[in-house]
Design a protein around this motif. Structure first.
Motif, PDB file in Angstrom:
ATOM      1  N   LYS A 240       2.548  -3.984   6.458  1.00 12.96           N
ATOM      2  CA  LYS A 240       1.936  -3.348   7.619  1.00 12.96           C
ATOM      3  C   LYS A 240       0.534  -3.886   7.771  1.00 12.96           C
ATOM      4  O   LYS A 240      -0.219  -3.978   6.802  1.00 12.96           O
ATOM      5  N   VAL A 241       0.181  -4.228   9.003  1.00 11.90           N
ATOM      6  CA  VAL A 241      -1.156  -4.710   9.324  1.00 11.90           C
ATOM      7  C   VAL A 241      -1.947  -3.540   9.902  1.00 11.90           C
ATOM      8  O   VAL A 241      -1.444  -2.793  10.742  1.00 11.90           O
ATOM      9  N   SER A 242      -3.186  -3.371   9.462  1.00 10.17           N
ATOM     10  CA  SER A 242      -4.008  -2.254   9.931  1.00 10.17           C
ATOM     11  C   SER A 242      -4.467  -2.478  11.359  1.00 10.17           C
ATOM     12  O   SER A 242      -4.426  -3.602  11.887  1.00 10.17           O
ATOM     13  N   ARG A 243      -4.947  -1.411  11.985  1.00 12.99           N
ATOM     14  CA  ARG A 243      -5.541  -1.521  13.315  1.00 12.99           C
ATOM     15  C   ARG A 243      -6.705  -2.512  13.280  1.00 12.99           C
ATOM     16  O   ARG A 243      -7.559  -2.452  12.416  1.00 12.99           O
ATOM     17  N   GLY A 244      -6.708  -3.438  14.220  1.00 14.99           N
ATOM     18  CA  GLY A 244      -7.714  -4.485  14.241  1.00 14.99           C
ATOM     19  C   GLY A 244      -7.307  -5.721  13.465  1.00 14.99           C
ATOM     20  O   GLY A 244      -7.935  -6.768  13.573  1.00 14.99           O
ATOM     21  N   GLY A 245      -6.245  -5.596  12.666  1.00 13.98           N
ATOM     22  CA  GLY A 245      -5.747  -6.739  11.909  1.00 13.98           C
ATOM     23  C   GLY A 245      -6.556  -7.093  10.686  1.00 13.98           C
ATOM     24  O   GLY A 245      -6.408  -8.191  10.135  1.00 13.98           O
ATOM     25  N   HIS A 246      -7.400  -6.176  10.192  1.00 11.82           N
ATOM     26  CA  HIS A 246      -8.322  -6.507   9.109  1.00 11.82           C
ATOM     27  C   HIS A 246      -7.714  -6.393   7.709  1.00 11.82           C
ATOM     28  O   HIS A 246      -8.224  -7.005   6.766  1.00 11.82           O
ATOM     29  N   PHE A 247      -6.661  -5.610   7.559  1.00  8.91           N
ATOM     30  CA  PHE A 247      -6.095  -5.366   6.226  1.00  8.91           C
ATOM     31  C   PHE A 247      -4.573  -5.337   6.318  1.00  8.91           C
ATOM     32  O   PHE A 247      -4.005  -5.064   7.377  1.00  8.91           O
ATOM     33  N   THR A 248      -3.924  -5.619   5.182  1.00  3.77           N
ATOM     34  CA  THR A 248      -2.478  -5.425   5.082  1.00  3.77           C
ATOM     35  C   THR A 248      -2.156  -4.705   3.783  1.00  3.77           C
ATOM     36  O   THR A 248      -2.980  -4.634   2.869  1.00  3.77           O
ATOM     37  N   ARG A 249      -0.929  -4.220   3.707  1.00  4.49           N
ATOM     38  CA  ARG A 249      -0.445  -3.595   2.483  1.00  4.49           C
ATOM     39  C   ARG A 249       0.281  -4.635   1.637  1.00  4.49           C
ATOM     40  O   ARG A 249       1.434  -4.479   1.251  1.00  4.49           O
ATOM     41  N   TYR A 250      -0.440  -5.687   1.345  1.00  4.14           N
ATOM     42  CA  TYR A 250       0.072  -6.778   0.505  1.00  4.14           C
ATOM     43  C   TYR A 250      -0.957  -7.000  -0.583  1.00  4.14           C
ATOM     44  O   TYR A 250      -2.130  -7.232  -0.300  1.00  4.14           O
ATOM     45  N   GLU A 251      -0.526  -6.929  -1.836  1.00 10.38           N
ATOM     46  CA  GLU A 251      -1.479  -6.776  -2.937  1.00 10.38           C
ATOM     47  C   GLU A 251      -2.055  -8.069  -3.500  1.00 10.38           C
ATOM     48  O   GLU A 251      -2.912  -8.025  -4.381  1.00 10.38           O
TER      49      GLU A 251
ATOM     50  N   LEU B 214       2.273  -4.362  17.923  1.00 10.99           N
ATOM     51  CA  LEU B 214       2.220  -5.700  17.333  1.00 10.99           C
ATOM     52  C   LEU B 214       2.852  -5.716  15.939  1.00 10.99           C
ATOM     53  O   LEU B 214       3.544  -6.677  15.574  1.00 10.99           O
ATOM     54  N   ASN B 215       2.618  -4.674  15.147  1.00 11.76           N
ATOM     55  CA  ASN B 215       3.248  -4.588  13.830  1.00 11.76           C
ATOM     56  C   ASN B 215       4.763  -4.659  13.946  1.00 11.76           C
ATOM     57  O   ASN B 215       5.425  -5.396  13.194  1.00 11.76           O
ATOM     58  N   ASN B 216       5.313  -3.878  14.852  1.00  6.18           N
ATOM     59  CA  ASN B 216       6.767  -3.873  15.008  1.00  6.18           C
ATOM     60  C   ASN B 216       7.281  -5.216  15.501  1.00  6.18           C
ATOM     61  O   ASN B 216       8.355  -5.681  15.071  1.00  6.18           O
ATOM     62  N   MET B 217       6.526  -5.868  16.361  1.00  3.09           N
ATOM     63  CA  MET B 217       6.950  -7.178  16.845  1.00  3.09           C
ATOM     64  C   MET B 217       6.902  -8.223  15.741  1.00  3.09           C
ATOM     65  O   MET B 217       7.793  -9.079  15.634  1.00  3.09           O
TER      66      MET B 217
END
Length: 290
Positions: A164-175, A72-75
């Motif tokens: 990047k979205v974490s597994r489960g969609g709970h977090f991203t690397r956006y500050e 899903l991240n890649n998509m």
């Protein structure tokens, strides 16, 4: 560039897929909806006709969730080449805009700058089986009016920046945290007792087919029958949640902002996600929204 696309992955969850398709297909057009058909189910393919359907093998795997979110991240990153915003999440999660905003979700997103991540406030739609005997046949909001705060479902799921979205969609690397006032994520897992039991039976069977247990699988505990418990008791417990009178979510968003911080050394960002003992009745303006 198109304004928005919606992306999900589904395996035979036709009850929730119907709601997902009504919502995003109605708002964005089915041509802007992307459905990953895990296992190439015939029912999913038929229901999602007119969408962009990507069929993939349905082989059981103990690291199913890790594989799913890698794909899903890649998509999401690929779709960003063609859309300003990509909404990504499970099929039982719908991003909605409070009608009090005076507009709809698509129009709202047309006015949101790109290069950011939006985090809707998570609300879990719960079936009060003591008060709501009517079955869900089409619209969910109407037969179901009760919600409880669900910080775990305040997910950074509207993506318009390289991250990047974490597994489960709970977090991203956006500050930065963008949690717009009228934006919600409605989690539908508990919106109907019958649908819940049906879905859990199917997920327990998938988990069992991996040949592994709760401790060794990168799948949520709720997928395993030993962690399930009694379905009716789960729903009866909703009666004990404290009823709040005013539908005021501003304090919950303020708490998200106050606790915003890096998630250790992972590169992800997070806020506190305390359990809530409260429930609310959705205002009339939400009826029929999904």
């Amino acid at each position: 560039m198109q304004t928005a696309a919606a992306l999900t992955m589904v395996r035979d969850d036709v009850f929730f897929l119907k709601a997902w398709l009504r919502h995003y297909g109605g708002l964005f057009g089915r041509e802007n909806c992307y459905v990953v058909n895990h296992g190439r189910g015939a029912d999913v393919a038929e229901l999602a006709r007119g969408c962009n359907i990507i069929g993939i093998p349905g082989d059981a795997h103990k690291n199913f969730d890790m594989k799913r979110w890698r794909m899903l991240n890649n998509m999401v990153m690929g779709l960003r080449c063609y859309y300003h915003h990509v909404i990504v999440g499970d099929v039982d999660e719908l991003v909605v805009l409070d009608p009090a905003s005076g507009t709809d979700l698509l129009s709202f997103l047309q006015g949101v700058p790109a290069n950011r991540v939006l985090t809707p406030l998570g609300l879990e739609v719960i079936h009060r089986i003591d008060l709501e005997p009517e079955p869900v046949t089409q619209a969910i909001l109407g037969p179901r009016r009760h919600v409880r705060p669900a910080p775990h479902y305040s997910k950074p799921c509207v993506v318009s920046v390289g991250t990047k979205v974490s597994r489960g969609g709970h977090f991203t690397r956006y500050e930065r945290l963008h949690a717009p006032e009228h934006l919600y994520l409605l989690h539908l897992k508990f919106c109907d007792l019958t649908a819940y039991s049906t879905a859990m039976n199917r997920r327990n069977a998938v988990a069992a087919s991996t040949g592994t247990g709760v401790r060794d699988a990168a799948v949520g505990r709720h997928w395993f029958s030993e962690a399930r418990g009694d379905d009716r008791a789960v729903f009866q417990a909703f009666q004990r949640l404290k009823q709040r009178e005013a539908f005021d979510m501003a304090p919950l968003r303020a708490r998200m902002h106050r606790s915003w911080r890096p998630r250790g050394q992972t590169g992800y960002w997070e806020f506190d996600r305390p359990d809530s003992d409260a429930q609310y009745v959705l205002p009339d303006r939400f009826i029929g929204l999904i």
